[in-house]
Design a protein around this motif. Structure first.
Motif, mmCIF file in Angstrom:
data_model
loop_
_atom_site.group_PDB
_atom_site.id
_atom_site.type_symbol
_atom_site.label_atom_id
_atom_site.label_comp_id
_atom_site.label_asym_id
_atom_site.label_seq_id
_atom_site.Cartn_x
_atom_site.Cartn_y
_atom_site.Cartn_z
ATOM 1 N N ALA A 1 41.575 -77.860 -3.680
ATOM 2 C CA ALA A 1 40.719 -78.936 -4.186
ATOM 3 C C ALA A 1 39.352 -78.344 -4.516
ATOM 4 N N LEU A 2 39.286 -77.644 -5.631
ATOM 5 C CA LEU A 2 38.074 -76.925 -6.003
ATOM 6 C C LEU A 2 37.059 -77.848 -6.658
ATOM 7 N N ASP A 3 35.806 -77.650 -6.314
ATOM 8 C CA ASP A 3 34.727 -78.451 -6.894
ATOM 9 C C ASP A 3 34.330 -77.842 -8.235
ATOM 10 N N LEU A 4 35.288 -77.841 -9.163
ATOM 11 C CA LEU A 4 35.109 -77.224 -10.470
ATOM 12 C C LEU A 4 35.705 -78.128 -11.535
ATOM 13 N N ALA A 5 35.120 -78.074 -12.713
ATOM 14 C CA ALA A 5 35.635 -78.872 -13.825
ATOM 15 C C ALA A 5 36.906 -78.252 -14.385
ATOM 16 N N PHE B 1 28.324 -67.627 -3.048
ATOM 17 C CA PHE B 1 29.463 -67.875 -2.182
ATOM 18 C C PHE B 1 29.420 -69.323 -1.698
ATOM 19 N N GLU B 2 30.583 -69.972 -1.684
ATOM 20 C CA GLU B 2 30.666 -71.382 -1.319
ATOM 21 C C GLU B 2 31.815 -71.606 -0.349
ATOM 22 N N PHE C 1 48.772 -75.580 -5.013
ATOM 23 C CA PHE C 1 47.688 -74.616 -5.195
ATOM 24 C C PHE C 1 47.732 -74.040 -6.607
ATOM 25 N N PHE C 2 48.925 -73.668 -7.064
ATOM 26 C CA PHE C 2 49.049 -73.151 -8.424
ATOM 27 C C PHE C 2 48.625 -74.190 -9.464
ATOM 28 N N ALA C 3 48.938 -75.448 -9.204
ATOM 29 C CA ALA C 3 48.524 -76.508 -10.128
ATOM 30 C C ALA C 3 47.002 -76.603 -10.198
ATOM 31 N N GLU C 4 46.341 -76.430 -9.056
ATOM 32 C CA GLU C 4 44.875 -76.467 -9.046
ATOM 33 C C GLU C 4 44.300 -75.244 -9.756
#
Length: 214
Positions: free
Chosen positions: A106-110, A99-100, A134-137
């Motif tokens: 702005a997710l810390d994901l590739a 859990f983070e 949000f949908f774009a992310e």
């Protein structure tokens, strides 16, 4: 455009303040709602069948009970939430899961890292004009053919409607309008469900299962 950073801070603070009570009220929320379990099971089945090898994320995971349910359905899953207190509760309750603290915008994901996303009533607090970002992310971090499951309050024929959610301001959406907005962001509808209002609930419930398009 709504000041998104201020909105996110307000939402996090509101959930921090009620996190313990929220966990007590909703930890077993899926037990008596077979249609909700069925939609999560359908999501898990399509996620397992997708060629992408990445994990699934529950975004806006709260105290982690849906994340744990997805784990029990055979998914490699982790949770993300704005509220540090919610994340502390989730980590204590489910120490075997990841859990983070983080924000859905702005997710810390590739790019393409995730096989699937579940947003279980977490996007309901997003002002309508901010939801496309949000949908774009979501689309950015999903692998090709990855799936998105949205759970939300349906507006039952009315337009997008603000309401006095018990934690902080939220919005009810017509299912067709929400599906159309996700479609503009590059998602293809795979299925939908409307669930009736049960005893103690104020509104009907919508579910959208979307696939990342080309």
């Amino acid at each position: 455009m709504t000041d998104l950073s201020s909105h996110l801070s307000t939402t996090a603070d509101a959930y921090d303040a009620v996190a313990v009570l929220y966990d007590e009220l909703f930890r077993n929320a899926l037990d008596n709602v077979p249609l909700d379990r069925a939609m999560l099971a359908a999501f898990a089945e399509v996620a397992r069948a997708t060629a992408a090898a990445g994990p699934v994320a529950e975004l806006g995971c709260g105290p982690g009970h849906v994340t744990a349910h997805l784990r029990d359905l055979g998914l490699d899953v982790f949770g993300v939430d704005l509220s540090p207190v919610m994340i502390d509760i989730a980590r204590e309750a489910y120490p075997d899961l990841r859990f983070e603290v983080g924000s859905m915008d702005a997710l810390d994901l590739a790019d393409g890292e995730l096989n699937g996303i579940v947003s279980w009533y977490s996007a309901i607090h997003t002002p309508p004009q901010n939801l496309p970002s949000f949908f774009a992310e979501f689309r950015r971090v999903l692998a090709p053919e990855g799936h998105l499951l949205l759970a939300f309050f349906e507006s039952e024929g009315d337009p997008v409607t603000e309401f006095d959610h018990k934690v902080t301001t939220a919005y009810r959406w017509p299912i067709d309008e929400l599906a159309g907005l996700a479609g503009k962001a590059g998602f293809v509808e795979a299925g939908r469900m409307l669930r009736e209002t049960r005893e103690g609930e104020r509104f009907g419930h919508g579910r959208l299962l979307m696939r990342k398009g080309e």
